[in-house]
Every structure is written in structure tokens, then in C-alpha cells.
Write an enzyme that holds these catalytic residues in place. Structure first.
Site, PDB file in Angstrom:
ATOM      1  N   VAL A 173      -7.651  -0.781  -5.543  1.00 23.63           N
ATOM      2  CA  VAL A 173      -6.900  -2.170  -5.036  1.00 23.63           C
ATOM      3  C   VAL A 173      -6.393  -1.762  -3.928  1.00 23.63           C
ATOM      4  CG1 VAL A 173      -6.452  -2.829  -7.324  1.00 23.63           C
ATOM      5  CG2 VAL A 173      -4.977  -1.360  -6.257  1.00 23.63           C
ATOM      6  N   GLU A 174      -6.288  -2.897  -2.891  1.00 20.28           N
ATOM      7  CA  GLU A 174      -5.572  -2.803  -1.398  1.00 20.28           C
ATOM      8  C   GLU A 174      -6.299  -1.887  -0.707  1.00 20.28           C
ATOM      9  OE1 GLU A 174      -1.496  -3.198  -1.436  1.00 20.28           O
ATOM     10  OE2 GLU A 174      -1.210  -4.067  -3.114  1.00 20.28           O
ATOM     11  N   GLY A 175      -7.778  -1.737  -0.810  1.00 20.04           N
ATOM     12  CA  GLY A 175      -8.419  -0.984   0.038  1.00 20.04           C
ATOM     13  C   GLY A 175      -8.853   0.297  -0.838  1.00 20.04           C
ATOM     14  N   ARG A 213       0.808  -1.050  -0.120  1.00 27.04           N
ATOM     15  CA  ARG A 213      -0.003  -0.073  -0.115  1.00 27.04           C
ATOM     16  C   ARG A 213       0.849   1.287  -0.101  1.00 27.04           C
ATOM     17  NH1 ARG A 213      -5.235  -0.146   1.779  1.00 27.04           N
ATOM     18  NH2 ARG A 213      -4.885   1.791   3.091  1.00 27.04           N
TER      19      ARG A 213
END
Length: 807
Positions: free
Chosen positions: A475-477, A353
Site C-alpha cells: 500500500v501507499e506505493g 507513508r
């Protein structure tokens, strides 16, 4: 994330013996007894321990229980500079002394050679059309260890620093976002890095050499159809411990989607929710999130189907299986690591992230400044370079200052991770802020490049980036969730100097109540003192900031020392404001997790403050570049305005039964003189024009943005390269033309040749790609476009076929 209410749920503060809690607390804090006597005798209310216990039970009653996953998240990763911000008084000098991102000679050589060679093997437009790289490109990435930059050398990897990985990803992003995404995954959640940290010796010896030399391409399977940004749910990803033929293992059924590299991966790290109903683990390992390592040919595993994320070509698809037998030897880390998945995942998530995704935005920032900056000087309308138009100047200056924020934040985050830290809150700030700013940068570039940016082909260096950045947003949150819930939800409990211990005391069992009350009492005093300190600092720093801003000249930033001194003081003021507001959030108790509008505004303020310190940290390291003061000033003015506006909106809309009280306290502390103590404004027009001028003309600031951009070898058509090489020629020709107009004379032969060369370059570089046949069907000899077939049919029914036919 969870919160805590210090008093009652009711809107009024209960009175004890005729006095309010706040009044009694103040009287206790104001006693002039020796400190050791005060420590022995005082309680929260200054009366008897029974009252402490009653208040403790009230607080315990309004705070929801912390789930096991939340407890793991709060205990994983590290805290550092994020806690300093929540404390209200961070130090720029501490940042400068602690973090110094730089490349080794080996890493710089890799950037100059292997990364450039890979870029030369990739035609971004062809990659997007073919939805894949050539085998030559895949083999080169494998052979040159692009998938093994973080794997130690003992296993055959490159063992590069986080900063080096980030720089590689950023450079790839200036040329081909699909290459950026493809290289990013193996170097973040791999599962190579998980194997290095947690794998058994057998797992390391088998997998790591194969990952290092590219024999196995890795992927990580976490998200399912019902998970979205809530990766903790692990819905439809279950496994049960069983024993078969004397061997212990699990039987798993799972549905995963959005898994990058799954269609070509040779091994997957699979996130599963493990249960052990028959107690077969016998105390070695436990139920919960567990990671399994499965090779592509594992019986029952289905990998291969692809998603098509917008126009992106990187491999992304599904991973599924029903009743798949997984021996315990395939559990990452072995049986003892069953149930340990969140510890692994959360600590490694900081890199994906906080490093990989921001690196793509940093690459976009450099690419837009380089390409669009040159294009706006080369492209003319009304016989004037469009770089002279005010609207263009505004967009370029905004992109440049967003760019320096992103680059600065990326550099600092890289150094933090290379310092063996895993800051979960800062990684969330970086992901949300940098991907959002990256999207805006590319959007502005599209606006400026206009028609040349929407016509796809080899000449278009923006279109694929424009279609790829929304993927980074999700993506990724997803950014909406990250901003409105995660950053502040985790930050308040994890990074507040005193809150975590207080919350932990409220989670202690009934049998330990006496000890819990003691901890609660102690931490309550600390929280109260913290709030009062930041209230006072907010007022004093706010008044000082107002005076210094009102008396500051518009050119004071030209002196680098004065620039640093002024802006650090403004950030300190904003930090005190933010810390005070964070303390006030605890009046919401457990309701805080549902007040996402408030948390989103505080995330905006926190993000602006962190990027502000990052930008000053960057300037301190890179000062000496002509023009860096200008773009740093532009960036800092914007960030200070963003933080101020976010805090103002929070104070205007503070929720909860005590919202009116919190709002009043916040306004008194943050803006004691109202509008007079809200001094921050957007950059002025003169500064905007100056930043734009340096991005669109040959300058040291422009050269700074060109660092890390891929430029093709001489003779190879590459639009950004050609624009960059043409810029000084066109700029010099414009200067000659200006002199000729001013002197009212004809050009010399040399001057005429220079103008003609520039005109030829302009004509070539503003062209866009055009195709005789856009599809395979169109290229067929007998093919006629359906609309033209219809035209022919209608004309055939008419007596007058063309205008020239006789009426």
C-alpha cells in the site's frame, strides 16, 4: 522524477580548441585570480558566453520536460536531513539537538488507559474470523477519539503529537493489526488533516466536529483499477466543471478500489482529475487533481462492497459513481482549491507513508522480541531450551537489530514531522525500509515459533501479523516501486544541494534564456565542486575508516562514547561515497529514470545510512539501558555492510554510455585500495549470541523491547502476556537444574517446586489451539466429512471391514 546530462549523449567528451571539457574546466577552477575577478570573467569553458549558451542548449535538449505533477512534487514537502546526506557531511549532533521525540503526560495516560482498554475489547482471532470488530469496540474507538488524534481540540479532537499517534498504532499492532490499520487511516490521510489545513470555514465547522466525535468515519479515495502505485494517473476518476440551475459544480465519474474504511465510512475525500473545457472557473482554481468531500448518502455514490485483503479483517473496498453531481461547495477548500490536490496530498502523504506504516513494523518488532524471545527460552527440544541453538540465536539477534533500527527510525521520523517538516524522501525511505524489515522480523518469528505460529487460534500471536505485513508492503506505493524509482528519483533532484536550481534553469522559457544560462553556469560550478569535494572526502575518509576498523577491538563498543565516535565516522565515509555516486548519476541524463537497478541499489545505501544515523540518534537518547550498546553495535555493523555492498554493486554495474568512466571514478573514490577499503563485515558470532541471550532472558534490553507492548490484566488469557510472565520462572528453574547437574545432588523442596512450576508452565504454553468442529457445517449433528463418507462407502463393499475381522 527527472534527470539531466551535463555533457553530450556521446560516450566521449567533446574537445574545444584541442582540450576536453573536463580539462578546461579544471584549468579555470585552478586559476589564482582574485575571487571577484573570477566570478566576473569565467564561463563554464573559460572562453566566451556563447559556449556557455551552447552547452546549456545541449543540456536542455537531453533533459525531458518536467511534468506539472513532477513540478508540484518537487515543490511540495520539505527537505532537511535528507539534503545533509546528499551533501556528504551530515551531523549527528544536529540530529540530537533538533529532534527529541517524547510523549506528554496526557499522551502517556492515553497509552496506559484508553489504548489498553481498546486492546482488552479485541480478541485478534475472533476479529479475523468475524471479519469485523464488535459494536462495543467500534463505539469505544469513536467515543475515545481514536479517529481524531490529530484533529485540534477546538474541534473536539485530541490534538496529539505525531509521536503519540505512532506509539498508539505500534501498541495496537502488538495485539491486533486490524485495529492498527483501522485507526491509522483517519489519522493520516483522513481527510481530517486535509480539512484542518485546507478546508473552508463551513467545511471545518460541519465535518471536523463529526469526525472528532466519531459520528462520521472518514476514508480517502485515490487508487483506481489502472493506477496501482502510479497514483498520479487518476485514470477513470474524471470530473468536468458544469453549471446547473445557476450553481457551479462538477460532474464526476470514478472507480476506486483498495479504499480502507470505505465500507463503513460516512465521508470520503475523493481524488478526481478536474477539467474545465468551457472556462467556467474564470481564473478561480484550475484544472488538475482536485479533492471532493462526499458523504455516504450523496446521490450516485456507491460505497459498501468489500475486498478481502489476505486474512485481514479491516474494512477495505470500492467507491464508484457515474455522472455524479458535486457542488463546488463540496470541493475541499472550495473553488479556489480546484487543481490544488497534489499540493494537499503530497504534503500529507509523508505522515501516512513515513509514520503510520512504520509504526506497525515497530509494533511487530516489539511483539516478536517479547513473545518469541520468551518462547525460545521456554520451549525445549532435546531437553535444551531452543534459545541455545545457534540457528535460533542468529534469527533472534537479526530480529532484535532490525527491531532497534525500525524503532529508532520511527522515533526520529515522528520527531521530524512534529518539527513541522514533511520530508517526502525520508518518508519513502521509512515506508520501504521499515515495512520490509518488519516483514523479515515476523518471518523469523514464524520460523522460530514453528507449529505454534501456524495453528490459528487464541494462542497464536504471530499468524495474523504474518498475513498482514505483506499488505503494508504494497500500500501507499509498492515497495518495489518505492525502492527502485521513487527514493532516488525524487532524492537526486529534490535533495541534492545544487541540482534543483540547475534543473529549473533548464525548464525556463526561451524568452529568459540569458538569465537561465547564468543560473545554469553558476549551478554547474557548484555541482562540479560538490563532486570533487566528495571525491576527496571519500578517499580520505575511506582510508581513515579502513585503519580505524582494522585496529578496533571487538569489545570497543562497550564504551558508549567510543561506539558513537567510531560509527559516526563510518557513516560520514559512507555519506561521502553516496554523495559522490549521486553526482555521477547525472552522467545518465534523462536515462536515469529508466535505470531502476541502479536506483534500487542507491536506495539501499541511502536507507542504510539514514537508519544508521537514526540508530545512533536513538542510542544517544536512550543510553543507560544495559545491553543497548550490544544491539546498537549489531545493527550498525549490518547497516554499514548493507551500504557498502549496495555501493559496490552500483560501481560494478554503472550503466550508460559513460558508465565505464563513472564506474572507475566511483571505485577510485569509494574503494581506493580495493578490498582493503571495503572493511565492513557482518556481526561476529559472539555478539550475535550476546544479543540473543539478552532477548531470551530477563534483562534491561528485553524490558526495552517490552515497552509499548500490550499486556493483558491478571487472569485474562493472552499468549504474549503469559509467555512474558513465565519467562523469569522458567529461566530460574533452568539455572537451578544446571546447579544440580554441576553439584550432582537432588533438589531441595523449594527447588523441586520451582522446577515443577516451570515444567507446568512450559507444558501449558507450548500447546496450540484445537477444534472439534472447525466450521459451522461440521457442527451440524448429521454432518460427516466427505473423505470419511468415501471411506465408509469403500469399506461397505468389502467383506472384511476391519483388521480384527477374521480373514
Amino acid at each position: 522524477m527527472t534527470g539531466i546530462m551535463m555533457l553530450s549523449k556521446k560516450s566521449t567528451i567533446r574537445a574545444v580548441n584541442g582540450r576536453s571539457v573536463s580539462a578546461i574546466t579544471s584549468s579555470v577552477l585552478g586559476k589564482s585570480q582574485p575571487e571577484h575577478q573570477l566570478q566576473q570573467k569565467r564561463t563554464i569553458l573559460g572562453l566566451i558566453p556563447a559556449v556557455d549558451k551552447r552547452l546549456y542548449r545541449m543540456a536542455k535538449g537531453v533533459m525531458p520536460a518536467i511534468s506539472k505533477t513532477e513540478q508540484i512534487a518537487l515543490g511540495c514537502g520539505t527537505i532537511g536531513f535528507d539534503r545533509d546526506i546528499f551533501g556528504g557531511s551530515p551531523s549527528l549532533q544536529k540530529l540530537v539537538d533538533t529532534y527529541d521525540p517524547k510523549l506528554s503526560k496526557e499522551e502517556q495516560d492515553y497509552m496506559d488507559n484508553q489504548v489498553n482498554t481498546l486492546c482488552s475489547l479485541l480478541n485478534d482471532h475472533e476479529v479475523s474470523l468475524n471479519r469485523d470488530f464488535s459494536k462495543e469496540a467500534w463505539d469505544y474507538m469513536r467515543d475515545e477519539r481514536f479517529f481524531a488524534m490529530k484533529i485540534p481540540k477546538e474541534w473536539g479532537g485530541l490534538e496529539f503529537s505525531t509521536h503519540a499517534v505512532s506509539q498508539v498504532l505500534a501498541k495496537l499492532a502488538t495485539h491486533c493489526f486490524d485495529a492498527n490499520a483501522t485507526v491509522a487511516v483517519p489519522n493520516s490521510l483522513g481527510p481530517g488533516e486535509l480539512l484542518v489545513r485546507y478546508g473552508t470555514q463551513d467545511q471545518k465547522e460541519y465535518f471536523l466536529p463529526r469526525l472528532a466525535d466519531g459520528t462520521l468515519i472518514p476514508c480517502f479515495g485515490l487508487t483506481g483499477p489502472h493506477s496501482g502505485s502510479d497514483a498520479t494517473s487518476l485514470i477513470e476518476s474524471d470530473c468536468v466543471v458544469q453549471e446547473r440551475n445557476g450553481e457551479l459544480g462538477v460532474v464526476a465519474s470514478f472507480k476506486k478500489r483498495y479504499i480502507t474504511l470505505a465500507p463503513v465510512a460516512g465521508v470520503i475525500g475523493l481524488g478526481l482529475n478536474l477539467s474545465d473545457p468551457d472556462g467556467l472557473l474564470k481564473g478561480t482554481g484550475e484544472g488538475g487533481f482536485t479533492v471532493a468531500l462526499l458523504e455516504r448518502d450523496h446521490e450516485g455514490l456507491r460505497m459498501g462492497p468489500r475486498h478481502m485483503p489476505l486474512n485481514a479483517a479491516f474494512m477495505n473496498g470500492t467507491v464508484e459513481g457515474e455522472d455524479v453531481w458535486i457542488p463546488m461547495s463540496n470541493i475541499l477548500g472550495g473553488q479556489e482549491r480546484c487543481g490544488y490536490g497534489w499540493h494537499m496530498f503530497v504534503e500529507c502523504l509523508a505522515e501516512g507513508r513515513g509514520v503510520s506504516l512504520p509504526a506497525g513494523s515497530a509494533g511487530a518488532a516489539r511483539g516478536v522480541a517479547t513473545g518469541v524471545g520468551a518462547y525460545s527460552r521456554i520451549r525445549k527440544q532435546f531437553r535444551v531450551p531452543i534459545a541455545e541453538f545457534g540457528g535460533i540465536q542468529e534469527a533472534i539477534a537479526l530480529s532484535a537489530s532490525d527491531g532497534v533500527m525500525t524503532i529508532a527510525g520511527t522515533d526520529l521520523m515522528n520527531a521530524i514531522v512534529d518539527n513541522h517538516e514533511a520530508p517526502m524522501v525520508i518518508s519513502s525511505i521509512m515506508k520501504q525500509n521499515c515495512t520490509e524489515r518488519g516483514r523479515r522480523i515476523v518471518e523469523r518469528g514464524m520460523d522460530i515459533a514453528a507449529g505454534s505460529a501456524i495453528c490459528r487460534g487464541d494462542k497464536n500471536y504471530l499468524g495474523n501479523a504474518y498475513m498482514s505485513l505483506p499488505i503494508a508492503i504494497t500500500v501507499e506505493g509498492a515497495n518495489i516501486m518505492t525502492r527502485s524509482f521513487q527514493i532516488i528519483g525524487q532524492g537526486l533532484t529534490r535533495c541534492h544541494p545544487h541540482m534543483l536550481e540547475l534543473i529549473n534553469s533548464l525548464q525556463m522559457p526561451q524568452s529568459q534564456e540569458d538569465e537561465a544560462v547564468k543560473i545554469f553556469t553558476k549551478q554547474f560550478y557548484k555541482v562540479t565542486g560538490h563532486g570533487l569535494t566528495n571525491f576527496g572526502q571519500s578517499i580520505t575518509r575511506g582510508l581513515g575508516a579502513t585503519v580505524s576498523t582494522a585496529t578496533r577491538s571487538k569489545t570497543a563498543y562497550k564504551n558508549g562514547d567510543k561506539l558513537l565516535d567510531y560509527h559516526e565516522k563510518q557513516l560520514l565515509r559512507l555519506c561521502a561515497n553516496f554523495a559522490l555516486t549521486a553526482d555521477l548519476c547525472f552522467t545518465l541524463g534523462g536515462r536515469l529514470k529508466f535505470e531502476e537497478l541502479l536506483m534500487g541499489r542507491l536506495a539501499d545505501a541511502l536507507g542504510a545510512i539514514f537508519l544508521g544515523y537514526s540508530t545512533l540518534h536513538h542510542y544517544t537518547r536512550r543510553r543507560g539501558i544495559a545491553g543497548l550498546e550490544d544491539v546498537t553495535e549489531h545493527a550498525m555493523l549490518r547497516l554499514e555492510k548493507e551500504a557498502q555492498d549496495a555501493l559496490l554493486e552500483a560501481s560494478d554495474n554503472f550503466p550508460g554510455v559513460l558508465g565505464g568512466v563513472a564506474s572507475t571514478v566511483m571505485k577510485l573514490g569509494c574503494f581506493p585500495l580495493g578490498n582493503l577499503t571495503r572493511p565492513y563485515k557482518e556481526p561476529g558470532d559472539e555478539l550475535t549470541k550476546e544479543v540473543s541471550r539478552m532477548i531470551t532472558t530477563p534483562s534491561e534490553l528485553r524490558e526495552f523491547f517490552c515497552e509499548g507492548v500490550y499486556f493483558a490484566p491478571e487472569g485474562q488469557m493472552h499468549q504474549i502476556t503469559d509467555l512474558n510472565r513465565a519467562l523469569p520462572i522458567c529461566y530460574e528453574a533452568d539455572k537451578i537444574a544446571s546447579v544440580l547437574r554441576r553439584e550432582k545432588r537432588q533438589p531441595t523442596t523449594e527447588e523441586a517446586n520451582k522446577i515443577a512450576e516451570a515444567d507446568a508452565l512450559r507444558d501449558a504454553l507450548i500447546q496450540v489451539d484445537v477444534y472439534d468442529n472447525l466450521t459451522d457445517k461440521e457442527s451440524q449433528p448429521e454432518y460427516t466429512r466427505p473423505a470419511l463418507v468415501g471411506t465408509e462407502e469403500r469399506l461397505a463393499a468389502l467383506s472384511r471391514k476391519t483388521f480384527s475381522d477374521a480373514a
